[in-house]
Scaffold this active site. Structure first.
Site, PDB file in Angstrom:
ATOM      1  N   LYS A  13       0.846  -1.215   0.000  1.00  0.00           N
ATOM      2  CA  LYS A  13       0.000   0.000   0.000  1.00  0.00           C
ATOM      3  C   LYS A  13       0.876   1.258   0.000  1.00  0.00           C
ATOM      4  O   LYS A  13       0.689   2.161  -0.795  1.00  0.00           O
ATOM      5  CB  LYS A  13      -0.922   0.035   1.235  1.00  0.00           C
ATOM      6  CG  LYS A  13      -1.859  -1.146   1.354  1.00  0.00           C
ATOM      7  CD  LYS A  13      -2.778  -1.027   2.552  1.00  0.00           C
ATOM      8  CE  LYS A  13      -2.072  -1.066   3.903  1.00  0.00           C
ATOM      9  NZ  LYS A  13      -1.391  -2.333   4.214  1.00  0.00           N
ATOM     10  N   ARG A 127      11.894  -5.584   5.032  1.00  0.00           N
ATOM     11  CA  ARG A 127      11.632  -4.160   4.768  1.00  0.00           C
ATOM     12  C   ARG A 127      12.601  -3.255   5.544  1.00  0.00           C
ATOM     13  O   ARG A 127      12.891  -3.474   6.702  1.00  0.00           O
ATOM     14  CB  ARG A 127      10.203  -3.804   5.185  1.00  0.00           C
ATOM     15  CG  ARG A 127       9.983  -2.297   5.180  1.00  0.00           C
ATOM     16  CD  ARG A 127       8.564  -1.891   5.226  1.00  0.00           C
ATOM     17  NE  ARG A 127       7.840  -2.421   6.361  1.00  0.00           N
ATOM     18  CZ  ARG A 127       6.519  -2.309   6.481  1.00  0.00           C
ATOM     19  NH1 ARG A 127       5.805  -1.748   5.535  1.00  0.00           N
ATOM     20  NH2 ARG A 127       5.924  -2.797   7.539  1.00  0.00           N
ATOM     21  N   ARG A 171      -0.785  -8.725  13.431  1.00  0.00           N
ATOM     22  CA  ARG A 171      -1.335  -7.718  12.496  1.00  0.00           C
ATOM     23  C   ARG A 171      -2.186  -8.378  11.414  1.00  0.00           C
ATOM     24  O   ARG A 171      -3.226  -7.854  11.015  1.00  0.00           O
ATOM     25  CB  ARG A 171      -0.182  -6.918  11.853  1.00  0.00           C
ATOM     26  CG  ARG A 171       0.453  -5.921  12.813  1.00  0.00           C
ATOM     27  CD  ARG A 171       1.837  -5.493  12.374  1.00  0.00           C
ATOM     28  NE  ARG A 171       1.860  -4.783  11.126  1.00  0.00           N
ATOM     29  CZ  ARG A 171       2.963  -4.629  10.381  1.00  0.00           C
ATOM     30  NH1 ARG A 171       4.120  -5.140  10.782  1.00  0.00           N
ATOM     31  NH2 ARG A 171       2.913  -3.957   9.252  1.00  0.00           N
TER      32      ARG A 171
HETATM   33  P1  AP5 Z   1       4.868  -1.612   1.941  1.00  0.00           P
HETATM   34  O1  AP5 Z   1       4.617  -0.767   0.757  1.00  0.00           O
HETATM   35  O2  AP5 Z   1       5.536  -1.009   3.128  1.00  0.00           O
HETATM   36  O3  AP5 Z   1       3.521  -2.361   2.364  1.00  0.00           O
HETATM   37  P2  AP5 Z   1       2.281  -1.808   3.211  1.00  0.00           P
HETATM   38  O4  AP5 Z   1       1.074  -2.500   2.695  1.00  0.00           O
HETATM   39  O5  AP5 Z   1       2.286  -0.311   3.225  1.00  0.00           O
HETATM   40  O6  AP5 Z   1       2.681  -2.411   4.618  1.00  0.00           O
HETATM   41  P3  AP5 Z   1       2.555  -1.818   6.092  1.00  0.00           P
HETATM   42  O7  AP5 Z   1       3.248  -2.823   6.969  1.00  0.00           O
HETATM   43  O8  AP5 Z   1       3.067  -0.409   6.163  1.00  0.00           O
HETATM   44  O9  AP5 Z   1       1.042  -1.842   6.302  1.00  0.00           O
HETATM   45  P4  AP5 Z   1       0.317  -1.851   7.623  1.00  0.00           P
HETATM   46  O10 AP5 Z   1      -1.046  -1.609   7.130  1.00  0.00           O
HETATM   47  O11 AP5 Z   1       0.478  -3.038   8.477  1.00  0.00           O
HETATM   48  O12 AP5 Z   1       1.059  -0.699   8.460  1.00  0.00           O
HETATM   49  P5  AP5 Z   1       0.683   0.791   8.812  1.00  0.00           P
HETATM   50  O13 AP5 Z   1       1.920   1.570   8.806  1.00  0.00           O
HETATM   51  O14 AP5 Z   1      -0.471   1.274   8.020  1.00  0.00           O
HETATM   52  O15 AP5 Z   1       5.736  -2.866   1.441  1.00  0.00           O
HETATM   53  C1  AP5 Z   1       6.257  -3.804   2.371  1.00  0.00           C
HETATM   54  C2  AP5 Z   1       7.653  -4.289   1.902  1.00  0.00           C
HETATM   55  O16 AP5 Z   1       7.513  -4.996   0.664  1.00  0.00           O
HETATM   56  C3  AP5 Z   1       8.667  -3.141   1.613  1.00  0.00           C
HETATM   57  O17 AP5 Z   1       9.930  -3.571   1.995  1.00  0.00           O
HETATM   58  C4  AP5 Z   1       8.602  -2.952   0.092  1.00  0.00           C
HETATM   59  O18 AP5 Z   1       9.823  -2.475  -0.441  1.00  0.00           O
HETATM   60  C5  AP5 Z   1       8.285  -4.378  -0.380  1.00  0.00           C
HETATM   61  N1  AP5 Z   1       7.467  -4.419  -1.580  1.00  0.00           N
HETATM   62  C6  AP5 Z   1       6.430  -3.584  -1.903  1.00  0.00           C
HETATM   63  N2  AP5 Z   1       5.887  -3.949  -3.081  1.00  0.00           N
HETATM   64  C7  AP5 Z   1       6.592  -5.052  -3.501  1.00  0.00           C
HETATM   65  C8  AP5 Z   1       6.505  -5.898  -4.649  1.00  0.00           C
HETATM   66  N3  AP5 Z   1       5.593  -5.700  -5.607  1.00  0.00           N
HETATM   67  N4  AP5 Z   1       7.366  -6.941  -4.733  1.00  0.00           N
HETATM   68  C9  AP5 Z   1       8.288  -7.157  -3.760  1.00  0.00           C
HETATM   69  N5  AP5 Z   1       8.424  -6.384  -2.652  1.00  0.00           N
HETATM   70  C10 AP5 Z   1       7.587  -5.344  -2.527  1.00  0.00           C
HETATM   71  O19 AP5 Z   1       0.155   0.630  10.326  1.00  0.00           O
HETATM   72  C11 AP5 Z   1       1.018   0.272  11.373  1.00  0.00           C
HETATM   73  C12 AP5 Z   1       0.239   0.233  12.689  1.00  0.00           C
HETATM   74  O20 AP5 Z   1      -0.311   1.552  12.977  1.00  0.00           O
HETATM   75  C13 AP5 Z   1      -0.980  -0.689  12.708  1.00  0.00           C
HETATM   76  O21 AP5 Z   1      -0.626  -2.015  13.036  1.00  0.00           O
HETATM   77  C14 AP5 Z   1      -1.863  -0.019  13.782  1.00  0.00           C
HETATM   78  O22 AP5 Z   1      -1.405  -0.335  15.080  1.00  0.00           O
HETATM   79  C15 AP5 Z   1      -1.620   1.460  13.541  1.00  0.00           C
HETATM   80  N6  AP5 Z   1      -2.584   2.040  12.589  1.00  0.00           N
HETATM   81  C16 AP5 Z   1      -2.311   2.576  11.364  1.00  0.00           C
HETATM   82  N7  AP5 Z   1      -3.429   2.989  10.764  1.00  0.00           N
HETATM   83  C17 AP5 Z   1      -4.449   2.716  11.617  1.00  0.00           C
HETATM   84  C18 AP5 Z   1      -5.862   2.874  11.537  1.00  0.00           C
HETATM   85  N8  AP5 Z   1      -6.453   3.395  10.455  1.00  0.00           N
HETATM   86  N9  AP5 Z   1      -6.616   2.461  12.602  1.00  0.00           N
HETATM   87  C19 AP5 Z   1      -6.031   1.942  13.701  1.00  0.00           C
HETATM   88  N10 AP5 Z   1      -4.711   1.730  13.836  1.00  0.00           N
HETATM   89  C20 AP5 Z   1      -3.912   2.117  12.794  1.00  0.00           C
END
Ligand code: AP5
Length: 219
Positions: A13, A127, A171
């Site tokens: 994402k 990552r 998660r």
């Molecule tokens: P990346 O692009 O970082 O993936 P992502 O889907 O953004 O993963 P996140 O771990 O950031 O998502 P998340 O939803 O768990 O975390 P968030 O920060 O929102 O890609 C991942 C890896 O893969 C990278 O190394 C990248 O280079 C690689 N990659 C990407 N595309 C690729 C491809 N095509 N092929 C190979 N490799 C690839 O949330 C974190 C925490 O914050 C949550 O757990 C929660 O506690 C809190 N939080 C955030 N938002 C909320 C909300 N709305 N409500 C409540 N709590 C929240």
């Protein structure tokens, strides 16, 4: 145009939202990035959020909804917004609908990025993120030119605290229980588009551009 990127942790994402926002000049709202910034700064919000994030749980709806409301009011929505990691519960989706309505806007498309659990584990364990500009890398799939250093700004790369195997599993469980129901919510509104999130980063970006109906010459 306003977009939501939906998908499990590690589905790409953030990677896709960053690329698309740069390409189309849209704003990128990542609730995860805002919360991590608050944790780094040690603000009261950061201290509260850390308790949930370290366990892979969701931060309470009212806290996250408040953050998004403030962000939308301060940045405006005229350029279009890519919502990354928000909404994550039906209550957040309903609140977003209300906020957008008040701003005279709507969500145009919800892009559901589908990847397998095995792929998520591989991606998150490798990552690395830039401390300075937030650029994202992967040790194997998208490595920086110099180990530990950001290609874009020379900042130091670090591993997120919640990218440990047991936290990733928690998660994923939370995603299935609390966020997946959003697929039905948006299917009913007729604005859901699912894409396969496995393959090259640029290839997936092209697929996103295709489903949202945008033609760009540099894609
Ligand atoms: P990346 O692009 O970082 O993936 P992502 O889907 O953004 O993963 P996140 O771990 O950031 O998502 P998340 O939803 O768990 O975390 P968030 O920060 O929102 O890609 C991942 C890896 O893969 C990278 O190394 C990248 O280079 C690689 N990659 C990407 N595309 C690729 C491809 N095509 N092929 C190979 N490799 C690839 O949330 C974190 C925490 O914050 C949550 O757990 C929660 O506690 C809190 N939080 C955030 N938002 C909320 C909300 N709305 N409500 C409540 N709590 C929240």
């Amino acid at each position: 145009m306003n977009l939501i990127f939906l998908g499990p942790p590690g589905s790409g994402k953030g990677t896709q939202a960053k690329l698309l926002s740069e390409r189309l000049g849209m704003l990128h709202l990542s609730t995860g990035d805002i919360l991590r910034e608050a944790v780094r700064e040690g603000t009261p919000l950061g201290r509260e959020a850390k308790r949930y994030m370290d366990e892979g749980k969701l931060v309470p709806d009212e806290v996250v909804i408040g953050i998004v409301k403030e962000w939308l009011l301060s940045k405006g929505v005229e350029r279009g917004v890519i919502f990354d990691g928000f909404p994550r519960t039906v209550a957040q989706a309903e609140a977003l609908d209300r906020m957008m309505k008040e701003l005279g806007q709507k969500i145009d498309w919800v892009i559901d990025i589908d990847v397998s659990e095995a792929e998520v584990l591989k991606r998150l364990s490798g990552r690395r993120t830039c401390k300075n500009c937030g650029a994202m890398y992967h040790l194997v799939f998208n490595p920086p030119r110099v180990e530990g250093i950001c290609d874009k700004c020379g900042g130091e790369l670090y591993q997120r605290d919640d990218d440990k195997e047991e936290t990733i599993k928690s998660r994923l469980k939370v995603y299935k229980e609390q966020t997946e129901p959003l697929k039905d919510y948006y299917k009913k509104l007729g604005i859901m588009k699912s894409i396969v999130g496995e393959g090259g980063i640029e290839e997936i970006q092209k697929e996103i551009l295709k489903v949202i109906g945008v033609k760009v010459t540099n894609a």
